[in-house]
Each structure stands twice: as structure tokens, then as C-alpha cells.
Motif scaffolding. Structure first.
Motif, PDB file in Angstrom:
ATOM      1  N   VAL A  61       0.838  -1.199   0.000  1.00  0.00           N
ATOM      2  CA  VAL A  61       0.000   0.000   0.000  1.00  0.00           C
ATOM      3  C   VAL A  61       0.870   1.246   0.000  1.00  0.00           C
ATOM      4  CG1 VAL A  61      -1.972  -1.068   1.134  1.00  0.00           C
ATOM      5  CG2 VAL A  61      -0.174  -0.027   2.533  1.00  0.00           C
ATOM      6  N   VAL A  62       0.315   2.327  -0.504  1.00  0.00           N
ATOM      7  CA  VAL A  62       0.908   3.644  -0.340  1.00  0.00           C
ATOM      8  C   VAL A  62      -0.123   4.462   0.429  1.00  0.00           C
ATOM      9  CG1 VAL A  62       0.066   4.398  -2.618  1.00  0.00           C
ATOM     10  CG2 VAL A  62       1.894   5.677  -1.479  1.00  0.00           C
ATOM     11  N   LEU A  63       0.313   5.055   1.515  1.00  0.00           N
ATOM     12  CA  LEU A  63      -0.625   5.699   2.432  1.00  0.00           C
ATOM     13  C   LEU A  63      -0.720   7.193   2.154  1.00  0.00           C
ATOM     14  CD1 LEU A  63       0.354   3.657   5.562  1.00  0.00           C
ATOM     15  CD2 LEU A  63      -1.766   3.505   4.273  1.00  0.00           C
ATOM     16  N   VAL A  64      -1.852   7.550   1.578  1.00  0.00           N
ATOM     17  CA  VAL A  64      -2.162   8.926   1.214  1.00  0.00           C
ATOM     18  C   VAL A  64      -3.613   9.168   1.606  1.00  0.00           C
ATOM     19  CG1 VAL A  64      -2.374  10.556  -0.702  1.00  0.00           C
ATOM     20  CG2 VAL A  64      -0.531   8.893  -0.705  1.00  0.00           C
ATOM     21  N   ARG A  65      -3.907  10.351   2.100  1.00  0.00           N
ATOM     22  CA  ARG A  65      -5.272  10.662   2.506  1.00  0.00           C
ATOM     23  C   ARG A  65      -5.760  11.937   1.823  1.00  0.00           C
ATOM     24  NH1 ARG A  65      -8.810   7.461   4.957  1.00  0.00           N
ATOM     25  NH2 ARG A  65      -9.612   9.189   6.219  1.00  0.00           N
ATOM     26  N   LYS A  66      -6.980  11.877   1.341  1.00  0.00           N
ATOM     27  CA  LYS A  66      -7.616  13.045   0.750  1.00  0.00           C
ATOM     28  C   LYS A  66      -7.979  14.044   1.845  1.00  0.00           C
ATOM     29  CE  LYS A  66     -11.710  12.143  -0.753  1.00  0.00           C
ATOM     30  NZ  LYS A  66     -12.731  11.549  -1.623  1.00  0.00           N
ATOM     31  N   GLU A 118       5.100  -3.394  10.218  1.00  0.00           N
ATOM     32  CA  GLU A 118       6.163  -3.563   9.231  1.00  0.00           C
ATOM     33  C   GLU A 118       6.478  -2.224   8.571  1.00  0.00           C
ATOM     34  OE1 GLU A 118       7.937  -6.332   8.475  1.00  0.00           O
ATOM     35  OE2 GLU A 118       6.898  -7.260  10.177  1.00  0.00           O
ATOM     36  N   PRO A 119       7.730  -2.008   8.178  1.00  0.00           N
ATOM     37  CA  PRO A 119       8.086  -0.740   7.528  1.00  0.00           C
ATOM     38  C   PRO A 119       7.546  -0.695   6.095  1.00  0.00           C
ATOM     39  CG  PRO A 119       9.957  -2.228   7.509  1.00  0.00           C
ATOM     40  CD  PRO A 119       8.894  -2.902   8.341  1.00  0.00           C
ATOM     41  N   PRO A 120       7.501   0.490   5.505  1.00  0.00           N
ATOM     42  CA  PRO A 120       7.113   0.591   4.098  1.00  0.00           C
ATOM     43  C   PRO A 120       8.092  -0.185   3.222  1.00  0.00           C
ATOM     44  CG  PRO A 120       7.161   2.758   5.134  1.00  0.00           C
ATOM     45  CD  PRO A 120       7.791   1.801   6.098  1.00  0.00           C
ATOM     46  N   ALA A 126      -5.865  14.696  -6.867  1.00  0.00           N
ATOM     47  CA  ALA A 126      -5.034  15.192  -5.770  1.00  0.00           C
ATOM     48  C   ALA A 126      -4.374  14.048  -5.002  1.00  0.00           C
ATOM     49  CB  ALA A 126      -5.872  16.049  -4.822  1.00  0.00           C
ATOM     50  N   THR A 127      -5.149  12.997  -4.716  1.00  0.00           N
ATOM     51  CA  THR A 127      -4.593  11.872  -3.961  1.00  0.00           C
ATOM     52  C   THR A 127      -3.528  11.155  -4.776  1.00  0.00           C
ATOM     53  OG1 THR A 127      -6.711  11.610  -2.832  1.00  0.00           O
ATOM     54  CG2 THR A 127      -5.177   9.782  -2.686  1.00  0.00           C
ATOM     55  N   ALA A 128      -3.796  10.940  -6.058  1.00  0.00           N
ATOM     56  CA  ALA A 128      -2.814  10.276  -6.910  1.00  0.00           C
ATOM     57  C   ALA A 128      -1.543  11.106  -7.031  1.00  0.00           C
ATOM     58  CB  ALA A 128      -3.411  10.012  -8.290  1.00  0.00           C
ATOM     59  N   ALA A 129      -1.693  12.424  -7.133  1.00  0.00           N
ATOM     60  CA  ALA A 129      -0.522  13.298  -7.220  1.00  0.00           C
ATOM     61  C   ALA A 129       0.315  13.220  -5.949  1.00  0.00           C
ATOM     62  CB  ALA A 129      -0.968  14.747  -7.466  1.00  0.00           C
ATOM     63  N   ALA A 130      -0.351  13.175  -4.800  1.00  0.00           N
ATOM     64  CA  ALA A 130       0.372  13.025  -3.538  1.00  0.00           C
ATOM     65  C   ALA A 130       1.109  11.697  -3.500  1.00  0.00           C
ATOM     66  CB  ALA A 130      -0.591  13.135  -2.366  1.00  0.00           C
ATOM     67  N   ALA A 131       0.458  10.645  -3.982  1.00  0.00           N
ATOM     68  CA  ALA A 131       1.087   9.324  -3.987  1.00  0.00           C
ATOM     69  C   ALA A 131       2.328   9.313  -4.869  1.00  0.00           C
ATOM     70  CB  ALA A 131       0.089   8.277  -4.455  1.00  0.00           C
ATOM     71  N   VAL A 132       2.265   9.987  -6.015  1.00  0.00           N
ATOM     72  CA  VAL A 132       3.442  10.077  -6.891  1.00  0.00           C
ATOM     73  C   VAL A 132       4.599  10.720  -6.144  1.00  0.00           C
ATOM     74  CG1 VAL A 132       4.398  11.165  -8.972  1.00  0.00           C
ATOM     75  CG2 VAL A 132       2.122  10.112  -9.048  1.00  0.00           C
ATOM     76  N   ARG A 133       4.321  11.816  -5.443  1.00  0.00           N
ATOM     77  CA  ARG A 133       5.384  12.515  -4.714  1.00  0.00           C
ATOM     78  C   ARG A 133       5.914  11.663  -3.565  1.00  0.00           C
ATOM     79  NH1 ARG A 133       3.975  18.624  -3.379  1.00  0.00           N
ATOM     80  NH2 ARG A 133       6.060  18.387  -2.471  1.00  0.00           N
ATOM     81  N   VAL A 134       5.043  10.921  -2.910  1.00  0.00           N
ATOM     82  CA  VAL A 134       5.475  10.058  -1.812  1.00  0.00           C
ATOM     83  C   VAL A 134       6.464   9.005  -2.311  1.00  0.00           C
ATOM     84  CG1 VAL A 134       4.717   8.253  -0.218  1.00  0.00           C
ATOM     85  CG2 VAL A 134       3.478  10.406  -0.323  1.00  0.00           C
ATOM     86  N   VAL A 135       6.102   8.302  -3.373  1.00  0.00           N
ATOM     87  CA  VAL A 135       6.979   7.197  -3.819  1.00  0.00           C
ATOM     88  C   VAL A 135       8.251   7.714  -4.470  1.00  0.00           C
ATOM     89  CG1 VAL A 135       5.068   5.567  -3.986  1.00  0.00           C
ATOM     90  CG2 VAL A 135       5.739   6.863  -6.012  1.00  0.00           C
ATOM     91  N   ARG A 136       8.188   8.884  -5.096  1.00  0.00           N
ATOM     92  CA  ARG A 136       9.441   9.463  -5.610  1.00  0.00           C
ATOM     93  C   ARG A 136      10.361   9.801  -4.438  1.00  0.00           C
ATOM     94  NH1 ARG A 136       9.332   9.869 -10.968  1.00  0.00           N
ATOM     95  NH2 ARG A 136       7.539  10.745 -12.083  1.00  0.00           N
ATOM     96  N   GLY A 137       9.780  10.305  -3.352  1.00  0.00           N
ATOM     97  CA  GLY A 137      10.574  10.602  -2.172  1.00  0.00           C
ATOM     98  C   GLY A 137      11.151   9.374  -1.522  1.00  0.00           C
TER      99      GLY A 137
END
Length: 208
Positions: free
Chosen positions: A51-56, A115-117, A136-147
Motif C-alpha cells: 500500500v501507499v498511504l495517502v489521505r484526501k 512492518e516498515p514501508p 489530488a490523492t494520486a498526485a500526492a502518492a506520486v510525490r510520496v513514492v518518488r521521495g
């Protein structure tokens, strides 16, 4: 075209992602609705699923209308267009954003069981949701995984408005969306069965 449920949507989506099999991707679902879709994609590609944890962050009085999103690692994405249309500033939703960040911490503990990410360094990541509305949520997820070190980020969803798909292509390496209706309405409109996905179902998928 409407999908019977998230399982069917995932299978349809997977048909459009087979070109990524050789990249040995990891498939990350956006909880909770995106996880069953991601599971079907991962099964087809022989890939890991997590999972990638992002919240609207919802508008005051209209929680389903996203004015932005927050994610792991302190990521914040604002939908300036929506904020402007509603005559709001980010300060107006600061308390909501703080609550959503707390929910991310809770969900990390609940869904991953401590467990860790996953380690995304140098990997191709396919971000999967059951549909995209504002992006917006998908854009946040992109930034999270790039980070988190992802080398290539693919956003994949069964259904989304065409203009949102175009905007996501500006920040993702690839966007895959088989259904881009002219009259979008809402994600749930494109499913016969759009029931809520319990945390227990997500844990079961991640534990396979």
C-alpha cells in the motif's frame, strides 16, 4: 461500460499493464478501494503488492470533494483550482489535514502490522486506485513514492476524467487509464458494486 466490481476492474486494468512485467515492478494500492484492484494487477504481472498511504483532504461540509491530499513523509498536495472555486485557503482545512495525517499513522500500524514501508529505491512503482476524480490523492502518492526512491512511477486506474489523466501525465512517468468518460460524475458511478473495502480485506491481501 461499467465494471461489475473492483476485481473485474483490476483485471481490465491489468490487461493494459502487461508491458511493464519485465520491469519487475512493485504494485502499490491506495487504501482501501485501490488495494483489491492492485491485487489483480500484481497477480497478472507476478509482482509484489503493498500500500501507499495517502489521505484526501476534503472540503468543509463536503468531505468527498478533495481540496488536496497528504501522504507519508510529510507530503502535501493542494488542489489550488478547487480551493479557488470554493473560495477557500489551505488554512481553512488545516485541522482536517492534521486529522488525515494522524489517520495515516494509524493506518500504517493497522494495515502493515508494524512492518516498515517497502524499499522502493531504484524500482518501477505502479500506483493503483479504483478510480481517480480530482487527481489530488494520486498526485500526492506520486510525490510520496518518488521521495522513497522510486525510479519510475506509473499511475494506473480503471476510470478517470480525461483532463485529470492529462494533468497526472505531467508528474508521472506514465498514466494508464482504460476508461476516460466525457461525463465522469463520480468513481462509484462506474461500478455495479462499489461497497466499502474493510481493513481486514486489505490485511488479507497484503498477507498473501
Amino acid at each position: 461500460m461499467r465494471f461489475a466490481d473492483r476485481t473485474e476492474a483490476g483485471r481490465v486494468l491489468a490487461d493494459h499493464l502487461t508491458h511493464l512485467r519485465e520491469d519487475k515492478p512493485i504494485v502499490l494500492g491506495l487504501p482501501r478501494g485501490g488495494v483489491p484492484v492492485a491485487a489483480e494487477v500484481a497477480a497478472r504481472l507476478g509482482a509484489e503488492v503493498d500500500v501507499v498511504l495517502v489521505r484526501k483532504v476534503g472540503a468543509p461540509g463536503h468531505p468527498e470533494l478533495a481540496v488536496g491530499a497528504v501522504g507519508e513523509g510529510g507530503v502535501t498536495v493542494r488542489s489550488d483550482r478547487v480551493l479557488a472555486e470554493l473560495h477557500l485557503t489551505w488554512a481553512d482545512v488545516a485541522d482536517t489535514a492534521a486529522n488525515e495525517r494522524a489517520e495515516i499513522l494509524r493506518r500504517a500500524a493497522t494495515l502493515r502490522g508494524g512492518e516498515p514501508p517497502p524499499d522502493l529505491a531504484g524500482r518501477t512503482v505502479i500506483l493503483v486506485d479504483d478510480g481517480v476524480a480530482t487527481g489530488a490523492t494520486a498526485a500526492a502518492a506520486v510525490r510520496v513514492v518518488r521521495g522513497m526512491g522510486a525510479a519510475r512511477v506509473v499511475v494506473a486506474a480503471p476510470v478517470a476524467p480525461a483532463d485529470v489523466v492529462a494533468s497526472l501525465r505531467l508528474i508521472a512517468d506514465e498514466v494508464v487509464c482504460p476508461l476516460t468518460p466525457r461525463r465522469f460524475v463520480a468513481v462509484g458511478y462506474w461500478y455495479e458494486d462499489f461497497a466499502q473495502v474493510p481493513d481486514a480485506d486489505v490485511r488479507e491481501i497484503l498477507g498473501r
